[in-house]
Design a protein around this motif. Structure first.
Motif, PDB file in Angstrom:
ATOM      1  N   THR A  87       0.826  -1.204   0.000  1.00 52.07           N
ATOM      2  CA  THR A  87       0.000   0.000   0.000  1.00 52.07           C
ATOM      3  C   THR A  87       0.858   1.251   0.000  1.00 52.07           C
ATOM      4  O   THR A  87       0.616   2.198  -0.760  1.00 52.07           O
ATOM      5  N   LEU A  88       1.895   1.267   0.842  1.00 52.67           N
ATOM      6  CA  LEU A  88       2.764   2.436   0.900  1.00 52.67           C
ATOM      7  C   LEU A  88       3.563   2.613  -0.389  1.00 52.67           C
ATOM      8  O   LEU A  88       3.830   3.741  -0.816  1.00 52.67           O
ATOM      9  N   LEU A  89       3.942   1.524  -1.036  1.00 45.03           N
ATOM     10  CA  LEU A  89       4.608   1.633  -2.331  1.00 45.03           C
ATOM     11  C   LEU A  89       3.669   2.274  -3.346  1.00 45.03           C
ATOM     12  O   LEU A  89       4.067   3.174  -4.098  1.00 45.03           O
ATOM     13  N   ALA A  90       2.419   1.827  -3.376  1.00 44.00           N
ATOM     14  CA  ALA A  90       1.450   2.396  -4.309  1.00 44.00           C
ATOM     15  C   ALA A  90       1.216   3.877  -4.041  1.00 44.00           C
ATOM     16  O   ALA A  90       1.126   4.689  -4.966  1.00 44.00           O
ATOM     17  N   VAL A  91       1.116   4.241  -2.772  1.00 44.05           N
ATOM     18  CA  VAL A  91       0.917   5.643  -2.402  1.00 44.05           C
ATOM     19  C   VAL A  91       2.132   6.479  -2.805  1.00 44.05           C
ATOM     20  O   VAL A  91       2.000   7.595  -3.320  1.00 44.05           O
ATOM     21  N   PHE A  92       3.326   5.952  -2.574  1.00 45.69           N
ATOM     22  CA  PHE A  92       4.564   6.643  -2.955  1.00 45.69           C
ATOM     23  C   PHE A  92       4.588   6.895  -4.465  1.00 45.69           C
ATOM     24  O   PHE A  92       4.908   7.997  -4.925  1.00 45.69           O
TER      25      PHE A  92
END
Length: 320
Positions: A87-92
């Motif tokens: 999720t954090l990769l996608a948000v980044f």
């Protein structure tokens, strides 16, 4: 400084392809050292599957607009993101896409701005961001990129400036990964670095490798604490958290999103909420939370709207 650089949309598509391959190759070791926020041994798998969704979405896209490519990739990644790390990769990636709209060639200033925006989006998506994680590496890299651009004596738009920036941000990422062991108590006790942080390092090294036409020496990662091929799957000897991970996508306006975040914070942890794309009445939001029982979170979420792409995963059943 005559090194040839490919920094267009085709290069970024190649970068995503290289990310998928590298994360696939490293997923076992990333899983092995995944103990935070829970020791469920799935960070490598989650990063790989999320990155694969991003690449699949743009594999047949023909555009010169880097922002368009990154936006499509990040939205696909967000809709099918796996776990905290995915999720954090996608948000980044979604944050990086914003200042790249209309851009057809990466330059040092543009890349530095994109990394800064990605960092801000990732840190703000979490209700309770923690240092010593992949967020720390994103912050270190962003700061290094902005500092390098501001202090450089090179022409900002030049190839030489981009090379200088890529070298600086990858060195900063490596230092950031090493530092995680002493930033987070759980990692210090286990004498390992953070799995998600290593994932960010791999991703950024592949960016440098793609743009400069280099092959990354993956043996260098074995020097990171706990990451050698002979090292044990440390997550298997950690205390396992009970509970579940609930993820979904839901349409909300600004007030609804703020209300839902507050309600999820009250009943769970590892709350991540980030907008995927605008709608007529607000945004599609990707939601992630850890709770003791799924029904508690699902009841709250359904009270705000109609969630889709719902997944419930037991936090104590993952194995590497």
């Amino acid at each position: 400084m005559n090194q040839k650089i490919h920094a267009n949309s085709k290069a970024l598509a190649t970068w995503l392809q290289r990310i998928v391959k590298s994360l696939g190759n490293h997923s076992d070791r990333l899983n092995a050292i995944n103990i935070f926020p829970v020791a469920d041994g799935d960070t490598g798998s989650n990063l790989y599957l999320t990155a694969r969704s991003a690449h699949d979405a743009i594999s047949k896209l023909e555009t010169a607009d880097i922002g368009e490519l990154m936006t499509m990739a990040s939205r696909a990644a967000m809709e099918s993101a796996r776990g905290n790390s995915g999720t954090l990769l996608a948000v980044f990636m979604a944050g990086m896409a914003e200042p790249l709209s209309g851009v057809e060639r990466l330059t040092a200033p543009v890349l530095a701005t994109a990394l800064e925006r990605g960092k801000v989006r990732a840190w703000s998506a979490l209700s309770d961001p923690v240092s010593g994680t992949m967020l720390s590496v994103m912050a270190v890299v962003s700061d290094a990129a902005l500092t390098t651009v501001r202090s450089s004596a090179l022409e900002p738009e030049s190839r030489a400036a981009l090379i200088e920036l890529l070298d600086a941000l990858c060195l900063a990422a490596e230092r950031g990964v090493v530092a995680t062991e002493n930033e987070l108590g759980e990692l210090h006790a286990a004498q390992i670095v953070d799995a998600g942080a290593v994932g960010v390092l791999i991703i950024l090294n592949e960016l440098r490798g793609t743009l400069l036409g280099l092959t990354i020496d993956h043996e260098e990662y074995s020097q990171l604490h706990g990451y050698g091929i002979q090292d044990p799957h440390i997550h298997q000897v950690q205390n396992r958290d009970t509970g579940v991970e609930v993820m979904c996508t839901i349409n909300l306006d600004a007030l609804g999103a703020a209300t839902l975040r507050g309600q999820l914070d009250a009943i769970g942890d590892s709350v991540i909420m980030s907008p995927v794309n605008p709608t007529e009445e607000g945004y599609r939001w990707r939601v992630h939370v850890h709770v003791p029982e799924a029904e508690a979170a699902l009841s709250v979420i359904k009270g705000m709207g109609s969630p889709v792409n719902v997944s419930v995963t037991d936090l104590c059943t993952h194995d590497a």
